[in-house]
Scaffold this motif. Structure first.
Motif, PDB file in Angstrom:
ATOM      1  N   ARG A 641      39.879  33.979  44.200  1.00 32.53           N
ATOM      2  CA  ARG A 641      38.938  32.886  44.502  1.00 32.53           C
ATOM      3  C   ARG A 641      39.250  32.220  45.831  1.00 32.53           C
ATOM      4  N   GLN A 642      40.400  32.539  46.407  1.00 30.14           N
ATOM      5  CA  GLN A 642      40.711  32.038  47.746  1.00 30.14           C
ATOM      6  C   GLN A 642      39.913  32.781  48.808  1.00 30.14           C
ATOM      7  N   ARG A 643      39.484  34.014  48.490  1.00 32.67           N
ATOM      8  CA  ARG A 643      38.841  34.872  49.477  1.00 32.67           C
ATOM      9  C   ARG A 643      37.433  35.307  49.089  1.00 32.67           C
ATOM     10  N   THR A 644      36.996  34.953  47.911  1.00 33.29           N
ATOM     11  CA  THR A 644      35.652  35.340  47.493  1.00 33.29           C
ATOM     12  C   THR A 644      35.119  34.316  46.499  1.00 33.29           C
ATOM     13  N   SER A 645      33.804  34.201  46.430  1.00 31.04           N
ATOM     14  CA  SER A 645      33.201  33.259  45.494  1.00 31.04           C
ATOM     15  C   SER A 645      33.120  33.845  44.091  1.00 31.04           C
ATOM     16  N   ALA A 698      33.019  36.875  51.080  1.00 32.46           N
ATOM     17  CA  ALA A 698      34.247  37.669  51.115  1.00 32.46           C
ATOM     18  C   ALA A 698      34.905  37.451  52.469  1.00 32.46           C
ATOM     19  N   ILE A 699      36.120  36.904  52.442  1.00 33.49           N
ATOM     20  CA  ILE A 699      36.830  36.509  53.657  1.00 33.49           C
ATOM     21  C   ILE A 699      37.924  37.526  53.948  1.00 33.49           C
ATOM     22  N   ALA A 700      38.093  37.900  55.233  1.00 33.15           N
ATOM     23  CA  ALA A 700      39.145  38.850  55.604  1.00 33.15           C
ATOM     24  C   ALA A 700      39.726  38.475  56.962  1.00 33.15           C
ATOM     25  N   LYS A 701      41.035  38.744  57.113  1.00 36.67           N
ATOM     26  CA  LYS A 701      41.741  38.512  58.374  1.00 36.67           C
ATOM     27  C   LYS A 701      41.328  39.579  59.388  1.00 36.67           C
ATOM     28  N   THR A 702      41.238  39.182  60.648  1.00 36.55           N
ATOM     29  CA  THR A 702      40.926  40.113  61.737  1.00 36.55           C
ATOM     30  C   THR A 702      41.940  39.921  62.859  1.00 36.55           C
TER      31      THR A 702
END
Length: 858
Positions: A641-645, A698-702
């Motif tokens: 839940r830190q990176r996606t709803s 959806a969150i991701a590092k780049t």
């Protein structure tokens, strides 16, 4: 820069690593697990050492506290709960990420001093069915195989194991052995076609949970064709007739594999002496996981194919120290040093050695049951160590609610923000890989050192120290006066010597005089000894037992959901999520759908799909592929839940468990699926970390910051305000382009002449080069150029990442193939793809096949 010999913190292969404080990571060429090889995750360890997001101070109710205050509070809360409600009112939930020394101390405190067995671990989700199956068959939890067996076998049968992605270095060892010995055959048994399948000579696309039917059919075939080892059975095995009778009554067609395919497999297995059967989560994570294990073990026992080079059953574990946890009794139904919790003599011996005031008298709560006890109020104080059960357990939303229901929750972790930490009263900062010292045991029983090469940051402490400090405050100072990990390991070995008169497999005598500081990777009981080679087992009569197992009735649900892992991610991405090069390979939660099912659902590539059960729902990106069979879905479990709803896959998984092992069934849950139709889709690139705020996010590092895939059914009134809300970019100038006819909006945020954010919105899934857009963040590219989705330097679009090690994209590889690089080796020579860890080689082979270009010889 000097390099430290240590061990990788990911899967149970237990690869040796040479690591430096500057982030240098190399495979250890002298470690017998990997001989210098590393997978993409291990190779990127240097990129995960930063302190971003780390928990660096004890926290009480969200506020920094000193250690004494925090530890006093934890000790008093646990002591008060025990005094008022009894020892079974408290629980520990630990992790295969802990080192053996951490595990030992936690197990000792709970079972010998608190006096309950309510300590379980996320290893329950990994290999508990193997433990139960081993004990039923062998009389003890023994993994008899070694990695060398994989290279000596003439037939390797992979059951429920995507080795290429989940244990890549073992996959590479097998691939190298097959290349050196072309007569080696490989059979892949899996409901899904995976990267591992590409190495196989035969793929048996089994029905989910059809394993017992398949292996009962094999046992019946062995009996009916006189391929049993009669002398071995007479001297070394009991339960033979009952197991064969049930096998003959089983309709092997229930496995979903055609009769000719079954016959081919059965004949191959029967006619090959050196057979290794490797099995993993596809076997273990089932309501019938223990029976699956015993169905496999039955076939090896029936033929005497166990305990000899190049043959035997082989359970490969998913976590770096799941085996170490088993050794020290880290599960709720185990006692330290492979002793039986149910055995009064064993309990007394451990209590005498520990000089403890009490000892647990019965098994504690296994993982799923433990959190049910949290939900119904039986657990008054809970300590979660180095894991994230609010995401990783089935029925994850209910587990989160259960944790919130416990009056006092403490977590010890390396990260501050996790789904579980958000529910805790006290957070205790633990040291991470690279900062801590201890031992781990890999899947072949090899104990290796993890060594520190970094200083502990701020106030972080090792887990063993935190647990011991609490134990001291609970009144047990003398028993927990450890000064260093070596003291704990020495006690672990001494306990083993003290109980050596009990027949057990665990034998740590080889470590009695070992120098802990210079300990080399060592396999117990001795590097040269094989278990069961003499036909002796650990049941009272000295024989193994074949277990009569019945094939289950299979589900008729619309869709069966199979969950698993991605190649470049690990568990809930606490560590791998920090690496920018690991993220792009598969950067958002997805669901694999067979093309026929997708057509029936009306789903097109890139659409979003809502997967739902009676327990919860999740929204995932559709990946339409024939890799999954009709009626089956596959989704990875990494997103939190830190990176996606709504991408937490275990929210929809039923809390069904195996009756013998307590291991959850995570591979064939009944679900429904429908296309989710938002009003808009978006792709956001930003130098700041977004937070999931839309129904799909959806969150991701780049390499340049962060990216987010977004979608919503709610149209904002102000798109600039929406951009700032989603990105957190409160400063800077926004340039906006809108095309109402096309249904698109594009926005760029610039500050001091640099691009700090780009946002692309469409009424359909956004199609553009993510890699190009991400590369523009932090550059002085003119906004109009950036909004065109083009690089100011006019660099070609590399396409979706295939090789994480060298960041080689699909388009780059296709271009190389079109220019003559038409083998995996040639692609490597042209682009470097596949030449480091080799984890992407199966995908390179698939890409060449999809390109439909003439293949060159390797």
């Amino acid at each position: 820069m000097s390099l430290t010999r240590t061990t990788c913190p990911y899967c149970g292969v237990g690869c040796g690593v040479l690591a430096g404080a500057d982030g240098t990571i190399k495979g250890d060429p002298d470690h017998p697990a990997n001989f210098g090889r590393l997978c993409s995750k291990g190779a990127a360890l240097g990129e995960t050492l930063d302190l971003d997001g780390r928990l660096l101070h004890p926290k009480i109710n969200g506020k920094n506290a000193d250690w004494d205050t925090a530890l006093d509070l934890v000790a008093s809360k646990f002591s008060n709960a025990i005094a008022e409600h009894g020892p079974d009112s408290v629980a520990f939930y630990a992790s295969g990420q802990l080192l053996t020394e951490d595990y030992y101390v936690a197990n000792k405190l709970m079972k010998g001093f608190i006096g309950a067995a309510n300590i379980d671990t996320n290893s329950r989700l990994c290999m508990a069915s193997s433990v139960a199956g081993h004990k039923r068959a062998f009389g003890t939890d023994t993994v008899p195989g070694t990695y060398e067996d994989l290279e000596e076998a003439d037939l390797i049968v992979l059951v429920g194991s995507n080795l290429a992605w989940c244990h890549p270095v073992l996959y590479q060892r097998i691939a190298a052995a097959k290349e050196a010995r072309p007569h080696m055959r490989i059979v892949n048994i899996d409901p899904r076609r995976t990267a591992t399948t590409d190495l196989a000579d035969i793929h048996l696309q089994i029905t989910p949970d059809g394993d017992v039917a398949l292996f009962n059919g094999l046992l019946a075939h062995l009996a009916d064709t006189q391929m049993l080892n009669a002398r071995y059975l007479a001297n070394h095995v009991s339960g033979v007739d009952a197991a064969i009778e049930i096998a003959r009554q089983t309709d092997s067609a229930l496995c979903g594999i055609s009769a000719p395919e079954r016959t081919t497999f059965y004949n191959l297995w029967a006619s090959t002496n050196k057979v290794v059967t490797i099995y993993s989560q596809g076997v273990n994570q089932s309501a019938g996981g223990t029976d699956k294990v015993n169905a496999i073990l039955n076939c090896h026992l029936a033929t005497g194919r166990i305990g000899k080079p190049g043959m035997g059953p082989f359970s490969v574990t998913g976590q770096p120290n799941a085996m170490g946890g088993r050794e020290v009794g880290g599960l709720a139904n185990m006692l330290a040093n492979h002793l039986d919790l149910e055995n009064a003599d064993h309990r007394q011996a451990v209590q005498d050695f520990w000089e403890s005031p009490t000892i647990c008298s019965e098994a504690g709560l296994k993982a799923v049951d433990l959190f049910q006890a949290c939900a119904d109020g039986r657990i008054k104080a809970l300590w979660v160590m180095s894991t994230n059960p609010a995401v990783s357990l089935p029925d994850a939303d209910a587990v989160a609610a259960a944790i919130a229901n416990v009056p006092f929750v403490v977590t010890s972790d390396i990260m501050e923000k996790t789904d579980t930490n958000d529910l805790a009263d006290v957070l205790l900062p633990a040291t991470s890989w690279g900062e801590k010292d201890g031992t781990v045991t890999n899947s072949e029983r090899r104990i290796s050192r993890q060594r520190a090469f970094l200083s502990a940051p701020a106030l972080a402490r090792p887990d063993w120290k935190i647990i011991s400090d609490v134990a001291v405050r609970m009144g047990f100072a003398d028993a927990f006066a450890y000064q260093k990990p070596a003291d704990i390991f020495a006690e672990f070995v001494a306990l083993d010597a003290a109980v050596a008169h009990f027949p057990r497999d665990l034998d740590l005598s080889i470590f009695a005089d070992a120098d802990y500081a210079t300990l080399i990777p060592t396999q117990w009981p001795h590097n040269s000894r094989r278990f069961f080679g003499d036909g002796q087992f650990y049941h009272p009569d000295g024989k193994a037992r074949m277990i009569a197992v019945t094939a289950p009735e299979l589900s008729k649900s619309r869709f069966a959901l199979n969950t698993g892992r991605n190649r470049d991610q690990w568990h809930t991405m606490t560590r791998t999520g920090k690496s920018a090069r690991l993220g792009p390979h598969l950067a958002e939660p997805y669901v694999e759908i067979n093309p026929t099912d997708a057509e029936a659902l009306g789903a097109s590539p890139g659409d979003l799909v809502k997967v739902e059960s009676t327990y919860g729902r999740t929204i995932l990106r559709a990946l339409i592929t024939p890799r999954v069979a009709k009626g089956q879905l596959f989704a990875p479990m990494h997103w939190t839940r830190q990176r996606t709803s709504l991408g937490t896959v275990n929210s929809v998984v039923a809390p069904v468990t195996d009756p013998f092992s307590g291991q959850p069934a995570l591979k064939s849950g009944a679900v429904t699926a429908v296309v989710y139709k938002p009003k808009w889709y978006g792709f956001l690139a930003s130098h700041t970390q977004p937070t999931p705020q839309t129904p799909y996010a959806a969150i991701a590092k780049t390499q340049s910051g962060w990216q987010a895939e977004l979608a919503s059914r709610k149209m904002p009134n102000d798109w600039e305000a929406e951009l700032r809300r989603l990105s957190g970019l409160t400063d800077g100038v926004v340039a906006l382009q809108a095309d109402p006819a096309a249904g698109t909006i594009r926005m760029a945020v610039t500050q001091a002449g640099c691009i700090t954010g780009l946002f692309f919105v469409s009424s359909a899934p956004v199609v553009l080069s993510r890699a190009t857009i991400v590369s523009l963040i932090g550059t002085d590219t003119p906004p109009l150029v950036a909004l065109a989705g083009q690089s100011g330097s006019d660099q070609p679009d590399a396409g979706a990442t295939v090789c994480a090690c060298f960041k080689v994209g699909r388009n780059t590889l296709l271009s190389a193939a079109a220019n003559g690089a038409r083998s995996v080796a040639a692609l490597g020579e042209a682009t470097c793809a596949g030449t480091n860890c080799g984890s992407c080689k199966p995908e390179l082979q698939t890409l060449l096949a999809e390109a439909q270009l003439p293949m060159a010889a390797e």
